[in-house]
Design a protein around this motif. Structure first.
Motif, mmCIF file in Angstrom:
data_model
loop_
_atom_site.group_PDB
_atom_site.id
_atom_site.type_symbol
_atom_site.label_atom_id
_atom_site.label_comp_id
_atom_site.label_asym_id
_atom_site.label_seq_id
_atom_site.Cartn_x
_atom_site.Cartn_y
_atom_site.Cartn_z
ATOM 1 N N GLU A 67 0.862 -1.210 0.018
ATOM 2 C CA GLU A 67 -0.075 -0.036 0.002
ATOM 3 C C GLU A 67 0.766 1.390 -0.027
ATOM 4 O O GLU A 67 0.518 2.039 -0.725
ATOM 5 C CB GLU A 67 -1.038 -0.175 1.287
ATOM 6 C CG GLU A 67 -1.901 -1.134 1.376
ATOM 7 C CD GLU A 67 -2.826 -1.589 0.145
ATOM 8 O OE1 GLU A 67 -2.723 -0.914 -0.788
ATOM 9 O OE2 GLU A 67 -3.584 -2.574 0.265
ATOM 10 N N LEU A 68 1.869 1.323 0.735
ATOM 11 C CA LEU A 68 2.945 2.293 0.886
ATOM 12 C C LEU A 68 3.429 2.620 -0.729
ATOM 13 O O LEU A 68 3.659 3.608 -1.166
ATOM 14 C CB LEU A 68 4.224 2.175 1.719
ATOM 15 C CG LEU A 68 5.253 3.127 1.614
ATOM 16 C CD1 LEU A 68 4.490 4.391 2.162
ATOM 17 C CD2 LEU A 68 6.415 2.919 2.565
ATOM 18 N N ILE A 123 -11.373 -0.089 -4.472
ATOM 19 C CA ILE A 123 -11.824 -0.461 -5.763
ATOM 20 C C ILE A 123 -12.894 0.424 -6.534
ATOM 21 O O ILE A 123 -12.731 0.747 -7.620
ATOM 22 C CB ILE A 123 -12.634 -1.907 -5.776
ATOM 23 C CG1 ILE A 123 -11.316 -2.901 -5.410
ATOM 24 C CG2 ILE A 123 -13.284 -2.479 -6.992
ATOM 25 C CD1 ILE A 123 -11.737 -4.346 -5.083
ATOM 26 N N SER A 124 -13.852 1.250 -5.806
ATOM 27 C CA SER A 124 -14.900 2.051 -5.975
ATOM 28 C C SER A 124 -14.099 3.213 -6.693
ATOM 29 O O SER A 124 -14.304 3.637 -7.698
ATOM 30 C CB SER A 124 -15.948 2.281 -5.058
ATOM 31 O OG SER A 124 -16.453 1.266 -4.526
ATOM 32 N N MET A 143 -1.737 3.261 -14.910
ATOM 33 C CA MET A 143 -1.042 2.962 -13.479
ATOM 34 C C MET A 143 -2.359 2.667 -12.604
ATOM 35 O O MET A 143 -1.985 1.678 -11.788
ATOM 36 C CB MET A 143 -0.487 4.315 -13.203
ATOM 37 C CG MET A 143 -0.036 4.321 -11.617
ATOM 38 S SD MET A 143 0.629 6.260 -11.165
ATOM 39 C CE MET A 143 -1.104 6.332 -10.253
ATOM 40 N N VAL A 144 -3.298 3.147 -12.707
ATOM 41 C CA VAL A 144 -4.467 2.906 -11.777
ATOM 42 C C VAL A 144 -5.067 1.329 -12.217
ATOM 43 O O VAL A 144 -5.495 0.882 -11.110
ATOM 44 C CB VAL A 144 -5.437 4.051 -11.602
ATOM 45 C CG1 VAL A 144 -6.661 3.588 -10.705
ATOM 46 C CG2 VAL A 144 -4.885 5.285 -11.379
ATOM 47 N N ASP A 150 -4.029 -5.140 -8.098
ATOM 48 C CA ASP A 150 -3.490 -5.431 -6.766
ATOM 49 C C ASP A 150 -4.732 -5.463 -5.652
ATOM 50 O O ASP A 150 -4.799 -6.408 -4.601
ATOM 51 C CB ASP A 150 -2.686 -4.470 -6.006
ATOM 52 C CG ASP A 150 -1.148 -4.576 -6.780
ATOM 53 O OD1 ASP A 150 -0.980 -5.741 -7.702
ATOM 54 O OD2 ASP A 150 -0.605 -3.631 -6.898
ATOM 55 N N GLU A 151 -5.636 -4.294 -5.636
ATOM 56 C CA GLU A 151 -6.635 -4.099 -4.611
ATOM 57 C C GLU A 151 -7.712 -5.297 -4.679
ATOM 58 O O GLU A 151 -8.333 -5.779 -3.864
ATOM 59 C CB GLU A 151 -7.651 -2.798 -4.652
ATOM 60 C CG GLU A 151 -6.633 -1.464 -4.791
ATOM 61 C CD GLU A 151 -5.534 -1.370 -3.444
ATOM 62 O OE1 GLU A 151 -5.391 -2.381 -2.779
ATOM 63 O OE2 GLU A 151 -4.832 -0.309 -3.558
#
Ligand SMILES: [Fe+2]
Ligand SMILES: [Fe+2]
Length: 166
Positions: A67-68, A123-124, A143-144, A150-151
């Motif tokens: 997450e970092l 995710i939303s 990128m997103v 990952d999420e």
């Protein structure tokens, strides 16, 4: 301070200034969501007690680093889009209730549910960024999409934990 823009096409160009501001705002929210998961996953990975909780605690500890990494990517992209990465004075006050320590270090299920809520929120929001960038900011979108993947992986991991522990 004068900022000189040189790009004649894409999200860095002057014609997309308004869209760029909108995206920087979305990215800033995403940045704070990641920072919040860093603090909460770090805390809960250490707060959890007991043999049953060990795998979840270890997983949460590993997720802190991931997450970092996401927060770092969001910060870099904010900067690339002529934005400013905020400091702690701007830390949002509408914090995530689900992951606050509740005084019972063996309450594994509430931690798992809190993680699922946090991942669901990510995710939303990331889906919204992917939609907002469509056709105008491919690099942010790319990128997103990778971060979203990952999420979704985190979400599935904790869904499996929830089934096992509740
Ligand atoms: Fe993340
Ligand atoms: Fe995550």
């Amino acid at each position: 301070m004068t900022v000189t823009h040189h790009a004649s096409a894409g999200i860095l160009s002057d014609q997309h200034a308004a869209k760029r501001e909108e995206i920087v705002e979305l990215l800033t929210t995403a940045y704070w969501m990641e920072i919040e998961t860093v603090t909460n996953y770090l805390a809960q990975s250490r707060n959890l007690d007991g043999i049953r909780a060990k795998d979840v605690a270890d997983d949460l500890a590993a997720d802190v680093t991931e997450e970092l990494g996401h927060a770092t990517l969001f910060a870099e992209r904010i900067k690339d889009l002529y934005g400013t990465v905020p400091g702690s004075a701007d830390f949002p006050r509408d914090y995530d209730q689900g992951l606050q320590p509740n005084g019972d270090p063996t309450d594994l299920v509430s931690v798992i549910k809190g993680v699922i809520d946090a991942e669901s929120g990510a995710i939303s929001h990331y889906t919204r960024i992917i939609e907002a960038t469509d056709g105008v900011d491919w690099a942010t979108q790319d990128m997103v999409i990778a971060i979203l993947r990952d999420e979704e992986g985190h979400m599935r991991t904790y869904e499996r934990y929830l089934r096992e522990f509740s």
